[in-house]
Design a protein around this motif. Structure first.
Motif, PDB file in Angstrom:
ATOM      1  N   THR A   1       0.860  -1.177   0.000  1.00 38.56           N
ATOM      2  CA  THR A   1       0.000   0.000   0.000  1.00 38.56           C
ATOM      3  C   THR A   1       0.894   1.223   0.000  1.00 38.56           C
ATOM      4  O   THR A   1       1.875   1.294   0.744  1.00 38.56           O
ATOM      5  N   VAL A   2       0.573   2.142  -0.832  1.00 41.80           N
ATOM      6  CA  VAL A   2       1.358   3.355  -0.960  1.00 41.80           C
ATOM      7  C   VAL A   2       0.571   4.499  -0.337  1.00 41.80           C
ATOM      8  O   VAL A   2      -0.597   4.713  -0.665  1.00 41.80           O
ATOM      9  N   ALA A   3       1.211   5.195   0.559  1.00 44.84           N
ATOM     10  CA  ALA A   3       0.557   6.335   1.195  1.00 44.84           C
ATOM     11  C   ALA A   3       0.314   7.417   0.153  1.00 44.84           C
ATOM     12  O   ALA A   3       1.154   7.640  -0.725  1.00 44.84           O
ATOM     13  N   PRO A   4      -0.807   8.074   0.220  1.00 48.48           N
ATOM     14  CA  PRO A   4      -1.071   9.137  -0.753  1.00 48.48           C
ATOM     15  C   PRO A   4      -0.050  10.262  -0.612  1.00 48.48           C
ATOM     16  O   PRO A   4       0.407  10.566   0.499  1.00 48.48           O
ATOM     17  N   PHE A   5       0.309  10.837  -1.726  1.00 52.48           N
ATOM     18  CA  PHE A   5       1.289  11.913  -1.739  1.00 52.48           C
ATOM     19  C   PHE A   5       0.684  13.170  -1.115  1.00 52.48           C
ATOM     20  O   PHE A   5      -0.454  13.529  -1.400  1.00 52.48           O
ATOM     21  N   SER A   6       1.435  13.811  -0.253  1.00 53.53           N
ATOM     22  CA  SER A   6       0.975  15.034   0.379  1.00 53.53           C
ATOM     23  C   SER A   6       2.100  16.058   0.288  1.00 53.53           C
ATOM     24  O   SER A   6       3.197  15.827   0.806  1.00 53.53           O
ATOM     25  N   GLN A   7       1.839  17.167  -0.358  1.00 49.44           N
ATOM     26  CA  GLN A   7       2.847  18.210  -0.531  1.00 49.44           C
ATOM     27  C   GLN A   7       2.655  19.289   0.525  1.00 49.44           C
ATOM     28  O   GLN A   7       1.553  19.792   0.701  1.00 49.44           O
ATOM     29  N   GLN A   8       3.715  19.616   1.232  1.00 47.44           N
ATOM     30  CA  GLN A   8       3.637  20.695   2.196  1.00 47.44           C
ATOM     31  C   GLN A   8       3.632  22.018   1.445  1.00 47.44           C
ATOM     32  O   GLN A   8       4.347  22.185   0.456  1.00 47.44           O
ATOM     33  N   VAL A   9       2.837  22.954   1.905  1.00 48.18           N
ATOM     34  CA  VAL A   9       2.769  24.275   1.275  1.00 48.18           C
ATOM     35  C   VAL A   9       3.050  25.341   2.325  1.00 48.18           C
ATOM     36  O   VAL A   9       2.801  25.144   3.518  1.00 48.18           O
ATOM     37  N   PHE A  10       3.602  26.431   1.882  1.00 53.03           N
ATOM     38  CA  PHE A  10       3.942  27.532   2.775  1.00 53.03           C
ATOM     39  C   PHE A  10       3.534  28.842   2.122  1.00 53.03           C
ATOM     40  O   PHE A  10       3.639  29.001   0.901  1.00 53.03           O
ATOM     41  N   SER A  11       3.110  29.778   2.919  1.00 48.02           N
ATOM     42  CA  SER A  11       2.782  31.101   2.406  1.00 48.02           C
ATOM     43  C   SER A  11       4.088  31.839   2.144  1.00 48.02           C
ATOM     44  O   SER A  11       4.984  31.886   3.003  1.00 48.02           O
TER      45      SER A  11
END
Length: 86
Positions: A45-55
């Motif tokens: 099982t592959v964890a869904p990709f989550s991109q960190q975002v910054f202001s």
């Protein structure tokens, strides 16, 4: 199902080693290996990709013309290189 496959030398060696260790036939070792490999692949099982975002705050340039700005900056770099003889 009866089929013909071409085995890479390293795979052939692994199969022959497993046949000796398990005292099993080529067919049995091959089928067991394929089952294990395919089941392991299915179970991954592959964890869904989550991109960190910054202001980053308010832009200092007009972003609607970002590609034009990038092209202009690239042109300046190329012109400088030509002047230097590179």
């Amino acid at each position: 199902m009866r089929t013909t496959v071409t085995l890479d030398p390293d795979v052939q060696a692994l199969l022959q080693k497993a046949m000796r260790e398990r005292d099993a036939s080529f067919k049995q070792v091959l089928n067991d290996g394929l089952r294990a490999g395919l089941a392991a692949r299915r179970a991954k099982t592959v964890a869904p990709f989550s991109q960190q975002v910054f202001s980053m705050g308010t832009p200092l340039v007009e972003l609607t013309k970002a590609t034009a700005l990038a092209a202009e900056l690239e042109d300046q770099v190329l012109a400088a290189r030509l002047r230097e003889g590179r």
